[in-house]
Write a protein that holds these residues in place. Structure first.
Motif, PDB file in Angstrom:
ATOM      1  N   SER A1046       0.830  -1.204   0.000  1.00  0.00           N
ATOM      2  CA  SER A1046       0.000   0.000   0.000  1.00  0.00           C
ATOM      3  C   SER A1046       0.866   1.257   0.000  1.00  0.00           C
ATOM      4  O   SER A1046       0.488   2.274  -0.615  1.00  0.00           O
ATOM      5  N   THR A1047       2.032   1.225   0.642  1.00  0.00           N
ATOM      6  CA  THR A1047       2.952   2.366   0.576  1.00  0.00           C
ATOM      7  C   THR A1047       3.428   2.584  -0.849  1.00  0.00           C
ATOM      8  O   THR A1047       3.528   3.728  -1.320  1.00  0.00           O
ATOM      9  N   GLY A1048       3.726   1.496  -1.558  1.00  0.00           N
ATOM     10  CA  GLY A1048       4.100   1.635  -2.962  1.00  0.00           C
ATOM     11  C   GLY A1048       2.997   2.222  -3.809  1.00  0.00           C
ATOM     12  O   GLY A1048       3.244   3.040  -4.701  1.00  0.00           O
ATOM     13  N   VAL A1049       1.745   1.843  -3.520  1.00  0.00           N
ATOM     14  CA  VAL A1049       0.613   2.411  -4.258  1.00  0.00           C
ATOM     15  C   VAL A1049       0.486   3.904  -3.961  1.00  0.00           C
ATOM     16  O   VAL A1049       0.218   4.716  -4.864  1.00  0.00           O
ATOM     17  N   ILE A1050       0.680   4.282  -2.705  1.00  0.00           N
ATOM     18  CA  ILE A1050       0.611   5.703  -2.344  1.00  0.00           C
ATOM     19  C   ILE A1050       1.715   6.482  -3.052  1.00  0.00           C
ATOM     20  O   ILE A1050       1.485   7.595  -3.553  1.00  0.00           O
ATOM     21  N   LEU A1051       2.908   5.920  -3.131  1.00  0.00           N
ATOM     22  CA  LEU A1051       3.997   6.581  -3.858  1.00  0.00           C
ATOM     23  C   LEU A1051       3.644   6.752  -5.331  1.00  0.00           C
ATOM     24  O   LEU A1051       3.984   7.768  -5.944  1.00  0.00           O
ATOM     25  N   HIS A1052       2.954   5.773  -5.881  1.00  0.00           N
ATOM     26  CA  HIS A1052       2.531   5.906  -7.276  1.00  0.00           C
ATOM     27  C   HIS A1052       1.561   7.073  -7.443  1.00  0.00           C
ATOM     28  O   HIS A1052       1.663   7.855  -8.399  1.00  0.00           O
ATOM     29  N   GLY A1053       0.619   7.201  -6.518  1.00  0.00           N
ATOM     30  CA  GLY A1053      -0.335   8.301  -6.628  1.00  0.00           C
ATOM     31  C   GLY A1053       0.285   9.662  -6.401  1.00  0.00           C
ATOM     32  O   GLY A1053      -0.176  10.664  -6.968  1.00  0.00           O
ATOM     33  N   ILE A1054       1.365   9.730  -5.590  1.00  0.00           N
ATOM     34  CA  ILE A1054       2.005  11.012  -5.293  1.00  0.00           C
ATOM     35  C   ILE A1054       3.017  11.385  -6.371  1.00  0.00           C
ATOM     36  O   ILE A1054       3.026  12.516  -6.884  1.00  0.00           O
ATOM     37  N   CYS A1055       3.868  10.434  -6.748  1.00  0.00           N
ATOM     38  CA  CYS A1055       4.956  10.741  -7.689  1.00  0.00           C
ATOM     39  C   CYS A1055       4.463  10.958  -9.106  1.00  0.00           C
ATOM     40  O   CYS A1055       5.101  11.676  -9.884  1.00  0.00           O
ATOM     41  N   ASP A1056       3.359  10.347  -9.484  1.00  0.00           N
ATOM     42  CA  ASP A1056       2.803  10.526 -10.823  1.00  0.00           C
ATOM     43  C   ASP A1056       1.527  11.349 -10.771  1.00  0.00           C
ATOM     44  O   ASP A1056       0.599  11.142 -11.540  1.00  0.00           O
ATOM     45  N   SER A1057       1.488  12.319  -9.845  1.00  0.00           N
ATOM     46  CA  SER A1057       0.255  13.064  -9.629  1.00  0.00           C
ATOM     47  C   SER A1057      -0.014  14.104 -10.700  1.00  0.00           C
ATOM     48  O   SER A1057      -1.150  14.520 -10.876  1.00  0.00           O
ATOM     49  N   LYS A1058       1.025  14.571 -11.402  1.00  0.00           N
ATOM     50  CA  LYS A1058       0.837  15.617 -12.408  1.00  0.00           C
ATOM     51  C   LYS A1058       1.230  15.090 -13.780  1.00  0.00           C
ATOM     52  O   LYS A1058       2.119  14.253 -13.893  1.00  0.00           O
ATOM     53  N   PRO A1059       0.606  15.572 -14.845  1.00  0.00           N
ATOM     54  CA  PRO A1059       0.913  15.055 -16.182  1.00  0.00           C
ATOM     55  C   PRO A1059       2.376  15.225 -16.568  1.00  0.00           C
ATOM     56  O   PRO A1059       2.959  14.351 -17.205  1.00  0.00           O
ATOM     57  N   GLU A1060       2.990  16.358 -16.173  1.00  0.00           N
ATOM     58  CA  GLU A1060       4.374  16.562 -16.588  1.00  0.00           C
ATOM     59  C   GLU A1060       5.332  15.591 -15.908  1.00  0.00           C
ATOM     60  O   GLU A1060       6.487  15.454 -16.324  1.00  0.00           O
ATOM     61  N   VAL A1110       7.336   2.607  -6.655  1.00  0.00           N
ATOM     62  CA  VAL A1110       8.719   2.628  -6.167  1.00  0.00           C
ATOM     63  C   VAL A1110       9.661   3.136  -7.252  1.00  0.00           C
ATOM     64  O   VAL A1110      10.563   3.956  -6.990  1.00  0.00           O
ATOM     65  N   VAL A1111       9.465   2.681  -8.503  1.00  0.00           N
ATOM     66  CA  VAL A1111      10.324   3.135  -9.602  1.00  0.00           C
ATOM     67  C   VAL A1111      10.133   4.626  -9.840  1.00  0.00           C
ATOM     68  O   VAL A1111      11.102   5.368 -10.065  1.00  0.00           O
ATOM     69  N   SER A1112       8.892   5.090  -9.811  1.00  0.00           N
ATOM     70  CA  SER A1112       8.635   6.516 -10.004  1.00  0.00           C
ATOM     71  C   SER A1112       9.271   7.342  -8.885  1.00  0.00           C
ATOM     72  O   SER A1112       9.870   8.396  -9.134  1.00  0.00           O
ATOM     73  N   VAL A1117      13.639  11.016  -7.066  1.00  0.00           N
ATOM     74  CA  VAL A1117      14.791  11.310  -6.205  1.00  0.00           C
ATOM     75  C   VAL A1117      16.036  11.557  -7.043  1.00  0.00           C
ATOM     76  O   VAL A1117      16.802  12.508  -6.794  1.00  0.00           O
ATOM     77  N   MET A1118      16.240  10.740  -8.049  1.00  0.00           N
ATOM     78  CA  MET A1118      17.406  10.917  -8.921  1.00  0.00           C
ATOM     79  C   MET A1118      17.308  12.233  -9.680  1.00  0.00           C
ATOM     80  O   MET A1118      18.309  12.956  -9.846  1.00  0.00           O
ATOM     81  N   GLN A1119      16.116  12.547 -10.137  1.00  0.00           N
ATOM     82  CA  GLN A1119      15.920  13.796 -10.869  1.00  0.00           C
ATOM     83  C   GLN A1119      16.190  15.005  -9.983  1.00  0.00           C
ATOM     84  O   GLN A1119      16.847  15.966 -10.411  1.00  0.00           O
ATOM     85  N   ARG A1120      15.704  14.963  -8.752  1.00  0.00           N
ATOM     86  CA  ARG A1120      15.926  16.075  -7.833  1.00  0.00           C
ATOM     87  C   ARG A1120      17.421  16.228  -7.499  1.00  0.00           C
ATOM     88  O   ARG A1120      17.938  17.339  -7.410  1.00  0.00           O
ATOM     89  N   ARG A1121      18.114  15.118  -7.327  1.00  0.00           N
ATOM     90  CA  ARG A1121      19.539  15.182  -7.033  1.00  0.00           C
ATOM     91  C   ARG A1121      20.307  15.773  -8.206  1.00  0.00           C
ATOM     92  O   ARG A1121      21.216  16.600  -8.030  1.00  0.00           O
ATOM     93  N   ASN A1122      19.956  15.394  -9.420  1.00  0.00           N
ATOM     94  CA  ASN A1122      20.644  15.924 -10.588  1.00  0.00           C
ATOM     95  C   ASN A1122      20.388  17.418 -10.774  1.00  0.00           C
ATOM     96  O   ASN A1122      21.265  18.167 -11.206  1.00  0.00           O
TER      97      ASN A1122
END
Length: 1139
Positions: A1046-1060, A1110-1112, A1117-1122
């Motif tokens: 369920s944590t992974g599902v929540i991460l999916h809803g948060i990390c892919d929340s916007k079209p961009e 989890v992948v998103s 995280v990688m994108q923010r670090r870069n």
């Protein structure tokens, strides 16, 4: 969604789902008549004390006592000296449900064993068995009574939550130990009082589980803390063994898989490295029998109580022990095939149906060895008792078309093919039924009868013999005559099969013999010419009570048949004559004689009575019944083969008598077939009988058949189905002296109900797959810089023929077939498997379309209402009547402008993620998913409200105002618009689309995530119901697997929340131009969900959902670090130039 064809396509699919759903609900909720007799009792429940060191103090253990007199509990426990039996209730069940079994067991012990009949028993022993096992193992009297215990599991819903199921298993282990200790305490108490001690203490407890209690019993047996050999016998009633009936929670499915895997290992022989056996299998001493309720074995309950809102069904396929328990240690049998029962019953009725409860009580009492007073220790002895007491003598391969198939499978088994399913074992044993005559010829020689000596007839007492010259023989009365049939003469011209149907009891009413030559007395034949009595081959079939004559000489309706015998060429070989001897009519002074006696036999060719119904014929009969006319002198037995299983498409079969040798002149003014002729024909013709055979549930008998819905409890077209599961054979026994008109038609409502029951789990998983495929369309559009389509348009595009539909709907079934072939597993019926999988996929699409349409309609209504309310609010500003509301609005604005609230609004995604994860990990996963769902609702509402507002501005003609509004890529959340109503504008030329179009795309994207996560939350609702029921008690944290997924599902809803953010890419090493995009991830997730659904494991859909999250998250995280390091990290995007 544009285009007339697209709208028609969506409408057709939605109508298909609505029609099947409504028809199925009507069929499932229709009242069922099961024919069960209620069981009555006088219950008393004696509590058993629990030690203080037991953690599960909320549960309890009780001892059942039958009787209306008040007893002293302490004294009763002190005298405890029977056979311990522990009853385990099922999902939401009560310990008080033990009362029917306890009461009938007490009566059975007091009244003694059942009266013996002389019908054929199920052949349960192989050649070469020990002499002790070949004897009649059933006792003449019971030596020990049954002490029924029951665990009180507080009525918790163990079918809905894996943790509850595990806690129940742990408590049952404690209860078993406590029961065995109680017997030691009782013996010590008697010893202190100086009482004489007799017998040894029980070393094991018999477990009887209903519904989920049966699985709890199996879980307790493989529990590491259970004492060795503490359980040796398990009987389950309507218990799902293969998978959970509501397989929606990941931890529940995982626990099921773990227990089943432990059972498979438990029957494996432990060997050393050199291959030598070093120990017996851990479960080599355990025998388990599963009893299913047949085709009515499901439960539908819908009330307004929160803890009772659920739908629960158990099917024979789930109750099977195939692949879990070897045939040498257990079997599954349907209540429709149990001796003296013959009924299909609902999920709860199986506990109090008197016919079944009585048979089960006598079966358990028969497990006790009369020499030791304890249950048989030998596995074969216990299994033999179960088979002899439960199995009827009806051969599973009585239908001729089935005989060669079972023979072939029997050869495969003897040749070493151990992968043949357990049906082969039963088929091999039943195969002996047709070979027993040859094996017993030497034993039943001259003058030896298969009937007991006290029922032996005097052959000199038989009146004048009758010599039958026709292929059909009829017995109309108990006339004390013997009828001779010449096998060589009457059985010529390929009419080499003989069937005899009667309502006379074997031995006391009728006897059958095979003679090598003609004679009058068996004693006059030489020793080398054996007369073989085959009376014991008569098979008992259920029938209603025979009618009684009101006065001597009066005519009554023909009594229904109660037995039949089938003889094939292999049985008649070596004999010349077949005799049917009928006993004289018993005369009782002052009482009317019995109803009309009946017996009809016939030599016939089975091919003359065969008829095959192809699939198109059955489909056509769903709206137009097909009629079959059977003229007089027709075959007594008709073999009807249906190419589609009656477990999926039940038929309505009605048999109407049209004539019985009555001339029209006898009834002037009436046509044949009218009411009067039908009444008279019932006095002459025996009621038809149908025997339906299915590879999953075996034989099912439909007696007194005039109008009946014939169905079998099969599970066709599943991944684990056998090749024969898509066919059903029906043997119809009808009087050859009468003519009939049979009407056959598929029952649409019953078929729809069976479809929902059989494929409910599959449809749940396929619904998630449909959403994944729709999200794939949306992600693909964004990756190619195209407008994000609405969720409804995405679903519709996947239904287009031929490529999109067949690519998504047919590839997973083909993958499943390929996987089975590569693993050398038995393939299901390919055509029916693919077709039914596609139908389930279409139904899932229809259900999803209805859900999308309803939610979209609600959002548009809410958006329009929001815009209208806001516009009127602005128009009413300054009005005195609304000063209070204005004051409240200003107060809310000041509160919203505080630092804490502004910080929460700016970091709304982080706040939602934190709250959702905390609820999912520390309370219940469903709560966290519902928080995510509410967040999606607010964002969808904000985006759609902005779109509606800008569309109204455009329609008003204010082009400048609309054109000045551009999308701000830095905007961090549409939810903020609900609080201040402001619009962030930008004149950046990077965006070529209007703000309104951008908001519509945002809504479409969010809508897809909302539906996906709504389905995820709903899959946890059954577990949430069970969790709410336990509020106020000691609650544990959710299972780690559920919280993690369920944590992974929540991460999916948060990390892919916007079209961009709706894409991630990882260059494949060695192929820098290849990128894995989110659309491809959704495609793989859809395929995985599709295959999981076909495997009846819809809970597996959480794995791809969490994996994408989890992948998103990792990519963000990688994108923010870069970005912090000043690096540009972006994937190449293809652009489509639209003008």
């Amino acid at each position: 969604m544009k285009g007339f064809k697209a709208k028609v396509r969506v409408a057709v699919v939605a109508f298909f789902a609505i029609a099947i759903g409504l028809a199925g609900l009507y069929g499932l909720l229709k009242p069922i008549s099961n024919g069960c007799v209620m069981t009555y009792m006088y219950p008393t429940y004696i509590p058993i004390s629990t030690p203080e060191n037991v953690s599960s103090t909320k549960y309890g253990l009780y001892l059942y006592h039958e009787g209306w007199k008040k007893i002293d509990f302490v004294e009763h426990l002190k005298n405890l000296n029977g056979i311990p039996v522990l009853f385990i209730p099922g999902n939401g069940g009560s310990y008080k449900q033990v009362r029917s079994l306890g009461a009938e067991s007490d009566r059975a012990y007091q009244n003694g064993p059942l009266d013996r009949d002389f019908y054929q028993d199920f052949p349960y022993l192989e050649e070469g068995e020990d002499a002790d096992l070949t004897r009649n193992m059933l006792p003449n009297q019971y030596t020990s009574m049954l002490d029924w215990f029951a665990v009180d599991l507080e009525g918790e819903h163990s079918a809905m939550d894996g943790r509850i199921l595990q806690e129940h298993s742990e408590y049952v282990v404690h209860a078993i130990h406590r029961i065995l200790d109680q017997y030691k305490e009782s013996q010590d108490a008697r010893a202190k009082e100086g009482a004489a001690l007799s017998g040894s203490l029980p070393k094991s407890v018999i477990l009887v589980g209903h519904s989920m209690g049966g699985f709890v019993a199996r879980a307790a047996v493989v529990h590491p803390r259970l004492r060795k050999s503490a359980v040796e016998t398990i009987l389950t009633l309507s218990s799902p063994h293969q998978s959970p009936p509501v397989a929606l929670q990941p931890s529940l499915g995982q626990y099921y898989s773990h227990v089943n895997q432990e059972w498979r290992k438990g029957y494996e022989v432990q060997t050393s490295r050199s291959g030598r056996d070093i120990a017996d299998p851990l479960l080599s001493h355990v025998v388990i029998v599963s009893i299913s309720g047949g085709y009515n074995d499901y439960q539908a309950r819908l009330t307004f109580k929160l803890n009772e809102v659920y739908k629960f069904e158990v099917r024979t396929k789930l109750e099977s022990l195939d692949g879990i328990v070897p045939p040498s240690h257990g079997f599954m049998i349907s209540s429709t095939a149990i001796k003296n029962v013959w009924l299909s019953m609902e999920h709860q009725v199986i506990l109090w149906c008197n016919q079944l409860v009585v048979q089960v009580s006598h079966t358990l009492l028969s497990l006790v060895d009369t020499r030791t007073g304890k249950p048989f220790h030998d596995v074969r002895s216990r299994l033999a008792v179960f088979i002899k007491m439960l199995h009827s003598g009806i051969p599973q391969n009585i239908i001729p078309s089935r005989y060669s198939t079972l023979r072939q499978k029997s050869d495969q088994l003897h040749n070493g093919d151990r992968d043949v399913e357990s049906e082969v074992f039963v088929g091999c044993v039943v195969d002996k039924l047709f070979n027993n005559l040859k094996l017993r010829t030497e034993a039943q020689a001259l003058g030896v009868s298969g009937c007991p000596s006290n029922l032996k007839w005097s052959e000199d007492g038989l009146e004048k013999d009758l010599y039958i010259q026709t292929s059909t023989v009829t017995v109309l009365a108990m006339d004390g005559r013997r009828r001779w049939l010449d096998i060589h003469k009457l059985g010529a011209d390929e009419e080499n099969h003989f069937v005899f149907v009667t309502n006379l009891a074997p031995c006391s009413g009728v006897r059958l013999h095979l003679w090598p030559e003609k004679g009058t007395l068996a004693s006059k034949l030489s020793m080398n010419n054996h007369v073989l009595e085959i009376t014991s081959k008569m098979v008992h079939i259920p029938s209603r009570p025979a009618p009684r004559q009101i006065e001597p000489g009066s005519q009554t309706e023909q009594a229904p048949p109660s037995a039949f015998v089938w003889l094939g060429p292999q049985d008649l070989h070596g004999f010349r004559f077949l005799t049917i001897s009928v006993a004289p009519r018993p005369t009782v002074s002052g009482r009317p004689p019995p109803a009309t006696s009946m017996g009809v036999g016939q030599f016939f060719n089975p091919k003359n009575g065969e008829q095959v119904f192809p699939p198109h014929w059955l489909i056509h009969s769903s709206y137009l019944e097909k009629e079959i006319t059977l003229k007089e002198d027709h075959p007594l037995a008709f073999n009807l083969t249906f190419s589609l299983s009656l477990g999926l498409l039940p038929i309505s079969l009605s048999v109407k008598t049209t004539s019985c040798g009555i001339r029209k002149s006898e009834f002037p003014g009436l046509e044949p077939g009218d009411t009067e002729i039908g009444r008279v024909c019932r006095l002459r013709c025996f009621p038809p009988v149908a025997l339906a055979w299915d590879s999953t549930s075996g034989l099912q008998v439909f007696p007194n058949l005039y109008s009946e819905i014939v169905t079998v409890d099969s599970s066709p077209a599943l991944w684990t189905s056998s090749q024969e599961s898509d066919k059903t054979a029906v043997l119809l026994l009808v009087d050859p002296h009468c003519s009939y008109k049979a009407a056959i038609g598929v029952s649409v409502t019953a078929g729809a109900g069976r479809f929902l029951l059989l494929y409910f789990s599959q449809i749940c998983g396929l619904s998630v797959a449909v959403i994944f495929f729709a999200l794939m369309r949306q992600a693909h559009a964004w990756e190619f810089d195209q407008p994000i389509p609405s969720l409804l348009s995405a679903v519709e595009s996947n239904l287009r023929l031929p490529r999109p539909f067949f690519f998504l709907a047919s590839m997973p079934p083909l993958f499943a077939l390929l996987f089975s072939w590569l693993n050398s597993e038995a393939l299901p019926p390919v055509i029916s498997f693919i077709i039914v999988s596609m139908l389930c996929y279409i139904f899932a699409n229809g259900a999803v379309i209805l859900l999308i349409s309803l939610s979209q309609l609600l959002f548009y209504i809410a958006g329009a209402a929001h815009v209208v309310t806001k516009r009127r609010w602005q128009a009413w500003e300054g009005n005195f009547c609304f000063q209070f509301l204005q004051w409240f609005s200003d107060l809310s604005s000041r509160f919203a402008s505080t630092k804490v609230v502004r910080l929460m609004m700016v970091n709304s995604l982080l706040l939602v993620a934190f709250v959702a994860v905390v609820l999912a990990c520390f309370f219940h996963p469903a709560l966290g998913l519902f928080i995510l769902f509410l967040y999606h609702i607010l964002c969808c509402h904000g985006a759609l409200s902005s779109h509606v507002q800008n569309e109204e501005i455009y329609e008003s003609g204010d082009e400048g105002k609309r054109g000045s509004i551009q999308y701000d890529s830095r905007y961090e959340g549409d939810i903020n618009m609900l609080f201040d109503g402001t619009v962030n504008c930008s004149s950046s030329p990077e965006s070529t689309r209007s703000y309104s179009d951008r908001q519509l795309e945002t809504f479409n994207h969010r809508h897809g995530l909302l539906i996906l996560h709504l389905l995820a939350a709903l899959m946890f609702v059954p577990s949430l119901v069970a969790w709410l029921q336990r509020i106020g008690t000691c609650q544990n944290f959710p299972r780690f697997l559920d919280s993690l997924l369920s944590t992974g599902v929540i991460l999916h809803g948060i990390c892919d929340s916007k079209p961009e953010l709706n894409f991630f890419w990882f260059p494949i090493p060695g192929f820098p131009l290849w990128e894995i995009r989110l659309s491809f991830g959704y495609l793989l997730a859809g395929y995985f969900s599709f295959i999981s659904a076909m495997a009846l494991a819809p809970y597996m859909v959480f794995y791809p959902m969490a994996a994408i999250g989890v992948v998103s998250f990792t990519f963000r995280v990688m994108q923010r670090r870069n970005i912090k390091n000043g690096e540009t990290y972006h994937g190449s995007r293809k652009h489509s130039h639209r003008h």
